[in-house]
Design a protein around this motif. Structure first.
Motif, PDB file in Angstrom:
ATOM      1  N   ILE A 279      63.600  38.937   4.483  1.00 17.73           N
ATOM      2  CA  ILE A 279      62.997  39.803   3.441  1.00 17.73           C
ATOM      3  C   ILE A 279      62.116  38.936   2.476  1.00 17.73           C
ATOM      4  CG2 ILE A 279      64.538  41.560   3.409  1.00 17.73           C
ATOM      5  CD1 ILE A 279      66.049  40.116   0.884  1.00 17.73           C
ATOM      6  N   SER A 280      61.077  39.555   1.849  1.00 14.98           N
ATOM      7  CA  SER A 280      60.260  38.770   1.058  1.00 14.98           C
ATOM      8  C   SER A 280      60.573  38.805  -0.550  1.00 14.98           C
ATOM      9  CB  SER A 280      58.792  39.111   1.204  1.00 14.98           C
ATOM     10  OG  SER A 280      58.488  40.273   1.008  1.00 14.98           O
ATOM     11  N   ALA A 281      61.385  39.713  -0.572  1.00 13.39           N
ATOM     12  CA  ALA A 281      61.837  40.067  -2.366  1.00 13.39           C
ATOM     13  C   ALA A 281      63.097  39.156  -2.626  1.00 13.39           C
ATOM     14  CB  ALA A 281      62.548  41.395  -2.473  1.00 13.39           C
TER      15      ALA A 281
ATOM     16  N   LEU B  73      60.084  44.455   3.107  1.00 12.27           N
ATOM     17  CA  LEU B  73      60.828  44.643   4.248  1.00 12.27           C
ATOM     18  C   LEU B  73      59.898  44.233   5.499  1.00 12.27           C
ATOM     19  CD1 LEU B  73      62.710  47.558   2.648  1.00 12.27           C
ATOM     20  CD2 LEU B  73      63.732  45.334   2.691  1.00 12.27           C
ATOM     21  N   LEU B  74      58.953  44.048   5.405  1.00  6.80           N
ATOM     22  CA  LEU B  74      57.987  44.087   6.614  1.00  6.80           C
ATOM     23  C   LEU B  74      58.436  43.397   8.091  1.00  6.80           C
ATOM     24  CD1 LEU B  74      55.303  45.342   7.749  1.00  6.80           C
ATOM     25  CD2 LEU B  74      54.129  43.080   7.166  1.00  6.80           C
TER      26      LEU B  74
ATOM     27  N   VAL C  74      66.765  49.816   6.442  1.00  3.06           N
ATOM     28  CA  VAL C  74      65.454  49.205   6.056  1.00  3.06           C
ATOM     29  C   VAL C  74      64.413  50.069   6.515  1.00  3.06           C
ATOM     30  CG1 VAL C  74      64.024  47.391   6.766  1.00  3.06           C
ATOM     31  CG2 VAL C  74      66.417  47.072   5.951  1.00  3.06           C
ATOM     32  N   GLU C  75      64.313  50.631   7.823  1.00  2.00           N
ATOM     33  CA  GLU C  75      63.267  51.479   8.394  1.00  2.00           C
ATOM     34  C   GLU C  75      62.947  52.654   7.487  1.00  2.00           C
ATOM     35  OE1 GLU C  75      60.505  50.508  10.711  1.00  2.00           O
ATOM     36  OE2 GLU C  75      62.425  49.648  11.555  1.00  2.00           O
ATOM     37  N   ARG C  76      64.097  53.358   7.075  1.00  2.00           N
ATOM     38  CA  ARG C  76      63.953  54.429   6.188  1.00  2.00           C
ATOM     39  C   ARG C  76      63.340  54.245   5.010  1.00  2.00           C
ATOM     40  NH1 ARG C  76      69.476  58.117   7.186  1.00  2.00           N
ATOM     41  NH2 ARG C  76      69.949  57.527   9.361  1.00  2.00           N
ATOM     42  N   GLN C  77      63.730  52.938   4.082  1.00  2.00           N
ATOM     43  CA  GLN C  77      63.190  52.844   3.003  1.00  2.00           C
ATOM     44  C   GLN C  77      61.510  52.644   3.326  1.00  2.00           C
ATOM     45  OE1 GLN C  77      63.993  53.285   0.074  1.00  2.00           O
ATOM     46  NE2 GLN C  77      61.987  52.290  -0.925  1.00  2.00           N
ATOM     47  N   ILE C  78      61.280  51.792   4.369  1.00  2.00           N
ATOM     48  CA  ILE C  78      59.478  51.678   4.470  1.00  2.00           C
ATOM     49  C   ILE C  78      59.105  52.839   4.715  1.00  2.00           C
ATOM     50  CG2 ILE C  78      58.070  50.519   6.490  1.00  2.00           C
ATOM     51  CD1 ILE C  78      59.871  48.343   6.703  1.00  2.00           C
ATOM     52  N   ILE C  79      59.748  53.982   5.548  1.00  2.00           N
ATOM     53  CA  ILE C  79      59.055  55.123   5.843  1.00  2.00           C
ATOM     54  C   ILE C  79      58.885  55.938   4.342  1.00  2.00           C
ATOM     55  CG2 ILE C  79      59.649  57.401   7.045  1.00  2.00           C
ATOM     56  CD1 ILE C  79      60.960  55.793   9.207  1.00  2.00           C
TER      57      ILE C  79
ATOM     58  N   GLY D 288      63.631  51.777  -3.794  1.00  2.00           N
ATOM     59  CA  GLY D 288      62.481  51.238  -4.647  1.00  2.00           C
ATOM     60  C   GLY D 288      61.720  50.014  -4.104  1.00  2.00           C
ATOM     61  N   TRP D 289      62.151  49.403  -3.195  1.00  2.00           N
ATOM     62  CA  TRP D 289      61.532  48.179  -2.525  1.00  2.00           C
ATOM     63  C   TRP D 289      60.333  48.788  -1.942  1.00  2.00           C
ATOM     64  CZ3 TRP D 289      64.902  43.672  -0.144  1.00  2.00           C
ATOM     65  CH2 TRP D 289      65.767  43.242  -1.054  1.00  2.00           C
TER      66      TRP D 289
END
Length: 878
Positions: free
Chosen positions: A239-241, A303-304, A312-317, A297-298
């Motif tokens: 992650i980058s966060a 998360l790329l 993670v996929e669901r948050q990106i979507i 909220g990320w």
């Protein structure tokens, strides 16, 4: 006789080739029971020193000077001062054959310092059962002569796991896999292999191995805890966060060894055989951590590169969906870039889309969001609405770009429908927005502009001709007969798919042009009006005349003969050296019988019906877009069969009519009700009404088939009424799927010409890639690499997906990443993609060549192999 007994016999026989007497002190009594069964030969006599007086032994040796003796004792060799057989011993040989030494020799080991260790593993190596013998045989295959205690323990673990690999990550993977409870998102109890490992005393060695491999330490180590820490570490490293405070105490602390957590997780994800286990067990950890709340909220960019958890996929979507809702078409660039990367990852990878319902749904979410962004971006380009100077301009505008509204709308709903069975509500808001844009803006706007083209004294309805566009009734003369007379082909196949509209035809052309040796060209025809099957199918046949049968039957006749059935169409084609057959029936005949059926016919008409069959029924009209997708696949298969198996060199693909489809239920505003059917009505459908001598009505569009279909004037033609725009006369029997009137989606039908070509220009190949801008040395545990697609993709230069890793020969020393190169851009910088590879911790020879390797994901063919040196500042050996 087991392997140890055979080894004893062989050694003793070798000694007796030069010795008369051999002493054997078996202090552990390991062979006391089996001593008498040793097959030493009749000429060798065994004497038990522990059971025979010394003087008796001496007398026996003296009395039998020609005999050979094995003097066996289960006691230690006596002190020389007390040894009554010292004189015999000094002129004889001693034999030592304790089980431990034999085991060391049998395993091919060279160090006798392993004797205490081998004794400690006696339970595993014991010769008292066939299972033990099988374990030793398997272990022997893995052992190398210089192995020490740690290596031997590791290989014993591999034997218990029934694995051919004894490297630490493989052992960890196999034991962690034993925690899987199939079909459930929870972590179960260790499997039988773990119990066996404990029973043979290997558990301490396993945890020491895990410490050396991952840096894992715990006062109360468990497999479940190890799995938790591996996943948390993999998550935080990608992650980058900022790492959430709630996760920090769960991290593997050694930064170099933690690389192995990322490699193990990636290896497991890439293993199709254990994908379901990874999905369930990672979901269990995500639930335990309440990860969905932690990353709520990320942004997608945070998360790329993270592939650890499906959540993670669901948050990106969710983030991408929110952007599209807020920014509309302006979000398209972000959506395309992020979606492309995630599709190369794990949870939405098309290559494994059949692995689970979850992956299919996640992949479909990206498809839907991208289609929505494309639709809204197209809408913004046409924010001013639509206006056409004349019919030719209108048709060209629809064929040039406006058809994509229908295409993206279809693609969105086709994808969103795949998500609905999961119960996810993620796309509901977006579905409403796309529905409003399509049914509330595009269709009304296009209807209004198209009405201006249709209406008036010189409008399209008054002429039903569009310059440069073939009328459907001229199809045979202009395209089939013309091709045969030109001598460009000996046989023409005509593939007619009911309700196959223009936007689907464009998608089929792209698919066909991606096939080697196939070329496809898209054109269009103006269908007959009303745009319904009986009239459209008749117009496509060779004919001198088209006419409605006199009276009330509304049968459409071609040259005086009915065309309602396959048999009647076959009869009509027979007059033109042709034949009619269902597409499915032709496929079912196979190659040999198919060629026999086609025979010497110059024209072969193939009929396909799926879209209209499902769409034109209330109970199945909701399957319309699924039917389009299936039709694309089936038509592509029919075309391939014709060209590859039936020696067809030319196929024409077209339709009798198109269709209009709205996913949402229609309201009364979409209905143009007829209080009473006009006098003379013979047939009344949702989008057309046919009769004779129908009255005029300025609230509808009307005309006569003599003009719009070329039917014989007078009794051979009929009048028709059409609702204006996208209206329906009634909703009975379903109203979302309709055709029959004059909207572009109904009357602009595709005409696709497919040919076989041996030209180099017709050959397809995957796009080339190369590594750029990097040193030939890897100096960090995580290394970024940049690759460039050397040319844009096109009809003939196809996208390519590759799997990339660093390898020592065939052994991976990094994780494996997937990249897809599919850019159509002519700008070099826009065709660059980067990946980060995680290097497995360990010792590397700084002088040795390791290799950056890219392999085609489908064919497994090696695309790139580039030598690199690995020179890490910090390294750890196992």
């Amino acid at each position: 006789m087991d392997v140890n007994e055979r080894r004893v016999v062989e050694s003793l026989r070798a000694l007796f080739t030069t010795e008369r007497v051999v002493f054997w002190h078996d202090t552990d009594s390991q062979f006391a029971i089996t001593l008498e069964s040793l097959e030493l030969g009749d000429d060798i006599e065994i004497v038990r020193l522990d059971q025979t007086p010394v003087l008796a032994v001496k007398r026996q040796l003296e009395r039998q000077p020609a005999s050979q003796f094995l003097l066996y004792s289960n006691k230690v060799e006596p002190d020389p001062a007390a040894d009554w057989l010292l004189d015999v011993r000094l002129r004889s040989k001693s034999f030592r054959a304790d089980l431990t030494t034999l085991l060391i020799e049998d395993l091919g080991l060279t160090s006798l310092t392993l004797v205490p260790y081998i004794k400690s593993r006696a339970k595993f190596l014991s010769a008292d059962s066939r299972r033990a013998e099988a374990r030793r045989a398997k272990l022997k295959q893995l052992v190398q002569s210089g192995d020490g205690e740690a290596e031997l323990d590791r290989k014993m673990m591999a034997v218990l796991l029934r694995s051919d690999e004894s490297e630490p990550l493989s052992i960890a993977h196999q034991l962690l896999l034993g925690l899987w409870v199939e079909g459930e998102s929870r972590i179960g109890e260790p499997a039988k292999a773990w119990t066996e490992l404990q029973g043979y005393g290997l558990e301490p060695s396993f945890w020491a191995l895990m410490q050396r491999t991952f840096g894992y330490q715990s006062d109360e180590p468990t497999l479940a805890d190890l799995w938790l820490r591996i996943l948390v570490t993999d998550f935080t490293r990608t992650i980058s966060a900022e790492v959430p405070q709630a996760l920090r105490h769960l991290l593997l602390e050694n930064p170099q060894l933690a690389n192995n957590a990322t490699i193990l997780a990636a290896r497991w994800r890439n293993d199709l055989h254990s994908h379901a286990a990874y999905a369930d067990m990672s979901a269990a950890v995500a639930q335990m951590l309440k990860l969905g709340e932690l990353i709520s909220g990320w942004h997608a960019e945070d998360l790329l590169e993270c592939m650890t958890f499906a959540v993670v996929e669901r948050q990106i979507i969710h983030d991408l969906k929110t952007r599209v809702m807020q920014l509309g078409g302006a979000a398209l660039g972000d959506v395309q870039a992020i979606t492309a990367r995630r599709r190369d990852g794990h949870w939405s990878n098309a290559l494994i889309s059949d692995a689970s319902d979850e992956i299919r749904a996640l992949s479909a979410c990206y498809d839907a969001i991208e289609a929505a962004a494309e639709f809204l971006a197209l809408k913004e380009r046409h924010a001013a609405g639509f206006s056409f100077a004349d019919a030719a301009t209108a048709v060209q505008a629809y064929r040039g770009e406006l058809y994509r509204f229908d295409q993206w709308y279809r693609c969105f709903h086709f994808a969103a429908d795949k998500v609905d069975p999961t119960g996810w509500t993620l796309l509901h808001e977006l579905r409403g927005a796309i529905e409003d844009a399509y049914s509330g803006w595009f269709i009304p706007g296009l209807s209004s502009a198209w009405a201006g083209v249709l209406a008036g004294e010189h409008g399209l309805l008054a002429t039903w001709r569009v310059p440069g566009t073939t009328p459907q009734q001229d199809f045979f003369d202009n395209h089939v007969a013309a091709a045969l007379s030109a001598g460009t082909t000996k046989r023409v196949f005509v593939l007619i798919s009911d309700a196959f509209r223009y936007e689907a035809g464009e998608a089929l052309v792209r698919e066909i042009n991606a096939k080697n040796r196939f070329t496809a060209k898209l054109d269009a025809m103006l269908s007959v009006l009303p745009s319904y099957t009986a009239l459209g199918m008749a117009a496509l046949l060779p004919h001198q005349s088209i006419a409605y049968k006199a009276g009330d039957s509304l049968d459409v006749l071609v040259d005086g003969q009915s065309t309602a059935t396959l048999e009647s169409r076959n009869a009509q084609l027979g007059r033109y050296d042709g034949i009619a057959v269902k597409a499915d029936d032709l496929l079912g005949l196979g190659k040999t019988k198919g060629r026999e059926l086609v025979g010497q016919h110059k024209v072969v008409y193939l009929y396909h019906d799926l879209i209209d069959m499902l769409g034109d029924k209330q109970g199945s009209e909701g399957q319309t877009f699924d039917a389009v997708a299936r039709t694309l696949k089936e038509l592509s298969g029919v075309i391939s069969h014709i060209i590859n198996n039936l020696n067809g060199s030319m196929v024409l693909v077209t339709a009798d009519h198109g269709f209009l489809y709205q996913d949402s239920a229609l309201d009364d505003a979409s209905r143009s009700p007829l209080p009473d059917k006009p006098v003379g009505t013979l047939k009344a459908k949702k989008r057309y009404l046919i009769g004779r001598d129908l009255p005029t009505n300025d609230k509808i569009w009307q005309g006569n088939t003599a003009l719009t279909a070329g039917t014989t004037p007078g009794t051979g033609s009929v009048d028709f009424w059409l609702p204006k725009g996208a209206m329906r006369f009634h909703f009975a029997g379903g109203a979302r799927f309709v055709h029959g009137s004059a909207m572009p989606q109904e009357v602009i039908v595709p005409l696709i010409t497919v040919r076989e070509s041996e030209s180099d220009k017709a050959r397809t190949r995957p796009v080339e890639i190369t590594l750029i801008g990097t040193s030939n040395k890897v100096v960090t545990n995580t290394q970024r690499f940049e690759l460039i697609q050397t040319e844009p993709t096109s009809n003939r230069v196809l996208p390519r997906t590759v799997r990339i890793s660093l390898r020592d020969g065939e052994t991976p020393v990094s994780d494996e990443q997937v990249l897809t190169f599919d850019s159509t851009s002519s700008v070099l910088g826009e065709r660059v993609k980067s990946i980060i590879l995680t290097i497995r911790s360990g010792s590397y020879d700084r002088q040795k060549d390791y290799f950056f390797i890219a392999r085609d994901a489908q064919t497994k063919v090696e695309v790139l192999r580039i030598p690199l040196k690995i020179d890490l500042a910090f390294s750890n050996d196992f």
